[in-house]
Design a protein around this motif. Structure first.
Motif, short mmCIF file in Angstrom:
data_model
loop_
_atom_site.label_atom_id
_atom_site.label_comp_id
_atom_site.label_asym_id
_atom_site.label_seq_id
_atom_site.Cartn_x
_atom_site.Cartn_y
_atom_site.Cartn_z
N HIS A 7 0.67 -1.10 -0.49
CA HIS A 7 0.00 0.15 -0.26
C HIS A 7 0.89 1.50 -0.30
N ALA A 8 2.02 1.53 -0.16
CA ALA A 8 3.12 2.30 0.29
C ALA A 8 2.96 3.07 -1.12
N SER A 9 3.10 2.38 -2.38
CA SER A 9 2.67 2.51 -3.64
C SER A 9 1.62 2.78 -3.98
N ARG A 10 0.60 3.28 -3.32
CA ARG A 10 -1.00 4.27 -3.32
C ARG A 10 -1.53 4.65 -2.74
N VAL A 11 -0.60 5.75 -1.83
CA VAL A 11 -1.18 6.57 -1.09
C VAL A 11 -1.73 7.82 -1.74
N GLN A 51 -1.07 13.46 1.56
CA GLN A 51 -1.06 12.38 0.63
C GLN A 51 0.15 12.96 -0.04
N TYR A 52 0.60 14.37 -0.81
CA TYR A 52 1.70 14.09 -0.84
C TYR A 52 3.03 14.42 0.01
N LEU A 53 2.89 14.53 0.78
CA LEU A 53 3.89 14.35 2.27
C LEU A 53 4.10 13.57 2.63
N VAL A 54 3.31 12.43 2.68
CA VAL A 54 3.41 10.69 2.95
C VAL A 54 4.22 10.71 2.29
N MET A 55 4.61 11.25 1.11
CA MET A 55 5.24 10.29 -0.30
C MET A 55 6.74 11.03 -0.29
N PHE A 56 7.01 12.22 -0.09
CA PHE A 56 7.96 13.27 0.05
C PHE A 56 7.90 13.76 1.26
#
Length: 623
Positions: free
Chosen positions: A19-23, A218-223
């Motif tokens: 699921h980390a590749s679909r945040v 969601q963007y901040l979860v990634m970056f």
């Protein structure tokens, strides 16, 4: 949403690590789910263990980043050496001993023909030109998306270096940068021409993205980790330039509203173009275009969709505001360095000249930050049309490279802050924040490994086929038999073709056990994961042709019909195992032809020759 485990450790949730590749989650104007863009990152790629092109290209991506840095260093050092020669009354390279010939290098560029990028932009450095094209071209060969990205990064590094050398931005610098980019682009294709001669792409143009923007959380979860490090670096660097701090801050604010104006202008232009297209096409209400739009719009009218798009952008502007502010900070910091460069020209003292090469690394990190942030901003307005029909793959490819660039920049920014910040309080605060955010990022790294490995309950080995050998011994025995015997009795250099059940829904024809014999034996099958094939080919033509024939082969009670179809597809061996039995039952239950499992199975023994049998798996040879 993930299931609730009532425990701090989510490892028991099915595919939690996936699921980390679909945040990210793209939604329509009515809140309906459109898609979950792929937001894969390098550690996830390694954990998945799937050698897709974006993973195989990573070493070459880092080499391309090194190439861009090398070109920037070359520009800065070349200018620095020439200026030192002028300051010490020494002759410049390629010029007379007259120290007044400061413009000689620029004049030489003007004398070179523009159609020769090596002479016009690189001072006849053919080795650098060819080697650069070889590196960039390898990215087009390995992962086509990366070629334009890193060609752009190389052009940006060259252009920024040129501006720093001249002390200002002019049309000549822009033109020389474009000429170099065109030359490198052409040669990078020519060097790999045999790949492109048979290359086909599913890309079908560029489409506007007018749906609700990516949500900032969601963007901040990634970056988030990189954004913290980058923000601290940009702000700290701006404060480090004490004599120009206030002016640079004003410059950042000015660039902020300019970038916002550009983004708003792009959005308005896209909306006007969409309106113009519909005005010119005038699609009928019952046309296929309108039918597709209604699926996406959820029954909304075009007018309501327009208003909903504008409302979504106005009510959720936070990601745009953040990215535009960071881009403005980058430009302001580069502007500060450029101002110092202009002062050094006026002062003509060695003291003012020497700092220029020392900031090359800082300047390149600004370029990495700018490019990485810009990649994540572009997908808020445009995406590449492919077989998905949505921006899923565009986000994936752009975010992946942004991760690499921001990761490199964040590491450098951390070193710079710890090395340059003098006040202990600020250093301690940054260190605490960096430890916190990096630690948060490492939570997935620590917890995903045991989740992916099934808590290490199985025996450790490096054999990727061990699971099928232990869990499906009958199929594994069939694979071993094929590897040992399948080519016997066939003409020389003939590759045996096998037939096994193709992958079917509910997962859309992918990630199923079907296709296992072909995958582990290496022998081709008529059809495997049909949906994945459509992603590679960009269409479903071949799959649509093969699927009914495969269904007929397995379910018909007519042996001759089966043999004719097997000969049509040059099949040498037919596999019949538990997946095939399930496939026959499913096809018979859905076809409405009245076929039964018993009649479908009876014809195999009547017409074909069984050459292998163990447990539930049998292999038949086609006469």
């Amino acid at each position: 949403a993930s299931a609730v485990t009532k425990s701090w450790y989510p490892g028991d949730i099915f595919l939690w690590w996936w699921h980390a590749s679909r945040v990210l989650a793209d939604k329509g104007f009515l809140g309906q789910k459109l898609t979950q863009p792929i937001d894969e990152f390098p550690f996830f790629s390694f954990l998945l263990g799937d050698n897709h092109p974006h993973v195989l290209a990573l070493p070459f991506v880092l080499l391309a980043i090194g190439l861009a840095f090398n070109i920037l260093v070359r520009q800065m050092n070349k200018n620095h050496l020439e200026q030192l020669k002028i300051a010490n009354n020494l002759p410049e390279s390629g010029s007379s001993s007259n120290p007044a010939s400061h413009e000689t290098g620029i004049e030489q560029h003007h004398q070179a023909h523009w159609w020769n990028p090596v002479a016009y932009a690189l001072d006849n450095d053919w080795l650098l030109f060819v080697f650069s094209a070889l590196i960039l071209g390898s990215l087009g060969f390995l992962n086509t998306w990366d070629l334009p990205i890193y060609l752009g990064l190389t052009m940006l590094a060259y252009g920024v270096g040129l501006v720093m050398v001249n002390g200002h931005l002019d049309l000549d610098a822009v033109f020389r940068t474009v000429i170099l980019g065109v030359g490198l682009g052409i040669l990078s294709v020519v060097l790999y021409i045999f790949f492109y001669l048979s290359f086909s792409s599913q890309a079908a143009g560029i489409l506007p993205y007018v749906f609700p923007p990516t949500r900032l959380p969601q963007y901040l979860v990634m970056f988030g980790t990189f954004i913290f490090l980058v923000v601290c670096f940009l702000v700290g660097y701006l404060r480090h330039q004490e004599e120009d701090r206030n002016q640079l801050l004003k410059s950042a604010l000015n660039w902020w509203w300019r970038i916002l104006a550009i983004c708003v202008g792009i959005y308005i232009l896209l909306m006007l173009l969409i309106a113009l297209v519909f005005f010119l096409l005038k699609p009928a209400p019952d046309s296929s275009l309108m039918a597709t739009l209604q699926i996406v719009l959820g029954g909304m009218s075009l007018t309501d969709a327009y208003l909903a798009s504008i409302k979504a952008r106005l009510t959720d502007p936070w990601l745009l505001l953040m990215l535009s502010a960071l881009l403005a900070l980058v430009i302001a910091n580069v502007g500060g360095l450029l101002k110092k460069r202009a002062v050094s020209d006026d002062g003509a003292s060695e003291e003012l000249i020497t700092p220029l090469p020392k900031v090359t690394s800082d300047l390149f990190v600004f370029i990495l930050i700018f490019t990485g942030l810009a990649l994540t901003l572009v997908v808020e307005f445009l995406y590449l049309r492919d077989s998905f029909g949505v921006r899923m793959n565009t986000v994936f490819k752009f975010y992946y490279q942004a991760w690499v660039m921001l990761g490199c920049a964040g590491a450098y920014g951390t070193w710079w802050l710890l090395d340059r910040v003098i006040k202990p309080v600020i250093r301690a605060a940054f260190s605490a924040g960096a430890i916190l955010f990096i630690g948060l990022g490492l939570i997935y790294t620590v917890m995903a490994i045991p989740s992916r490995a099934g808590d290490f309950q199985g025996s450790a080995n490096l054999n990727g086929a061990s699971s099928i050998a232990s869990n499906n011994p009958d199929d594994w025995a069939a694979i071993e038999w094929l590897n040992a015997n399948a080519e016997q009795g066939l003409p020389a250099e003939t590759v045996p073709v096998i037939l096994e059940a193709p992958s079917v829904p509910p997962w859309g024809g992918s990630y199923h056990y079907e296709g296992r014999i072909s995958a582990f034996s290496g022998f081709p099958t008529v059809l495997g994961w049909a949906l994945h094939e459509s992603q590679w080919r960009g269409n479903y033509v071949q799959q649509a042709v093969r699927e009914p024939d495969i269904a007929t082969i397995y379910t018909t009670s007519n042996g001759q019909t089966m043999v004719d179809l097997l000969h049509k597809w040059n099949v040498n061996y037919v596999v019949l195992g538990q997946p095939e039995l399930t496939y026959i039952q499913q096809v018979c239950s859905q076809s409405g032809t009245g076929c039964t499992t018993s009649s479908a199975l009876r014809k195999f023994d009547q017409v074909l020759q069984p050459v292998f049998s163990q447990g539930q798996t049998t292999i038949y040879k086609v006469p």
